[in-house]
Design a protein around this motif. Sequence first.
Motif, PDB file in Angstrom:
ATOM      1  N   SER A 197       5.001  51.218  84.603  1.00 27.92           N
ATOM      2  CA  SER A 197       5.169  49.770  84.736  1.00 27.92           C
ATOM      3  C   SER A 197       4.770  48.995  83.485  1.00 27.92           C
ATOM      4  O   SER A 197       5.081  47.811  83.365  1.00 27.92           O
ATOM      5  CB  SER A 197       4.372  49.255  85.938  1.00 27.92           C
ATOM      6  OG  SER A 197       2.977  49.409  85.731  1.00 27.92           O
ATOM      7  N   VAL A 198       4.072  49.669  82.553  1.00 26.42           N
ATOM      8  CA  VAL A 198       3.599  49.010  81.335  1.00 26.42           C
ATOM      9  C   VAL A 198       4.212  49.699  80.116  1.00 26.42           C
ATOM     10  O   VAL A 198       4.276  50.934  80.051  1.00 26.42           O
ATOM     11  CB  VAL A 198       2.051  49.048  81.249  1.00 26.42           C
ATOM     12  CG1 VAL A 198       1.564  48.542  79.893  1.00 26.42           C
ATOM     13  CG2 VAL A 198       1.426  48.221  82.375  1.00 26.42           C
ATOM     14  N   ARG A 199       4.655  48.881  79.166  1.00 26.88           N
ATOM     15  CA  ARG A 199       5.215  49.395  77.908  1.00 26.88           C
ATOM     16  C   ARG A 199       4.208  50.320  77.238  1.00 26.88           C
ATOM     17  O   ARG A 199       3.042  49.984  77.058  1.00 26.88           O
ATOM     18  CB  ARG A 199       5.533  48.215  76.979  1.00 26.88           C
ATOM     19  CG  ARG A 199       6.023  48.604  75.591  1.00 26.88           C
ATOM     20  CD  ARG A 199       6.411  47.357  74.807  1.00 26.88           C
ATOM     21  NE  ARG A 199       5.313  46.395  74.712  1.00 26.88           N
ATOM     22  CZ  ARG A 199       4.381  46.427  73.750  1.00 26.88           C
ATOM     23  NH1 ARG A 199       4.393  47.370  72.831  1.00 26.88           N
ATOM     24  NH2 ARG A 199       3.436  45.496  73.730  1.00 26.88           N
ATOM     25  N   VAL A 200       4.668  51.513  76.871  1.00 27.94           N
ATOM     26  CA  VAL A 200       3.762  52.517  76.308  1.00 27.94           C
ATOM     27  C   VAL A 200       3.612  52.300  74.814  1.00 27.94           C
ATOM     28  O   VAL A 200       4.593  52.258  74.061  1.00 27.94           O
ATOM     29  CB  VAL A 200       4.277  53.950  76.593  1.00 27.94           C
ATOM     30  CG1 VAL A 200       3.366  54.974  75.928  1.00 27.94           C
ATOM     31  CG2 VAL A 200       4.359  54.194  78.100  1.00 27.94           C
ATOM     32  N   THR A 201       2.367  52.129  74.397  1.00 27.27           N
ATOM     33  CA  THR A 201       2.002  52.045  72.984  1.00 27.27           C
ATOM     34  C   THR A 201       0.532  52.446  72.899  1.00 27.27           C
ATOM     35  O   THR A 201      -0.062  52.875  73.892  1.00 27.27           O
ATOM     36  CB  THR A 201       2.245  50.624  72.425  1.00 27.27           C
ATOM     37  OG1 THR A 201       1.990  50.621  71.012  1.00 27.27           O
ATOM     38  CG2 THR A 201       1.376  49.575  73.108  1.00 27.27           C
TER      39      THR A 201
END
Length: 199
Positions: free
Chosen positions: A145-149
């Motif tokens: 659900s969260v942009r991976v960085t």
Amino acid sequence: MTSIRHNRSDADTVLDAVRDCVLAVGVRRTTLADVARRAGVSRMTLYRRWPDLGTLVGDLMTREWLAVATRAMPDASEGPHTRARIVTGLVAGVTEFRDHPLFHKILDVDPELLLPYVLDRRGATQEALLTLLTDALREGHADGSVRVTHPERQARAVLLLVQSFALSLRTMTDEDDAELDATAFLGELRTLLERTLTP
């Protein structure tokens, strides 16, 4: 005067006393003698744990602000995914923080206390918030659900954004313009968080 042991309830008694003193007269007019008297302990008892009033006030702010953050974050069962809980919790946290009487007193009477944490260094509260936020972002990476960085860098960027709304929002609102009220700006914060965290 009695002596206190170094456990949580004893520390809370002292922190409650310093909170009451600060709310009454502000930080600059509060003394360790005032705090000791209100807490029912000796000044030497305070000095054993807190070398000066600044350290004591720092511990108070950490306790109060972390309590705000943990209360604001919804349980895992209250959102469809981690990103929704993070966004809801951060917006709710900013709202509660801005309404907190201690924050109002410091902002109105002793605003210089906040400057080091805005301009020079991270405080204990910020470090603790970064840990909580990093853990939540990792959960969001795992459930998609969260942009991976880089999670630590992402947490710092998000905290910078949230901190600007928490500390500076009143500089951008106009009392006589309903279109620019705080509620509308918090809606903008929600949008910014959603867009920066969405994969």
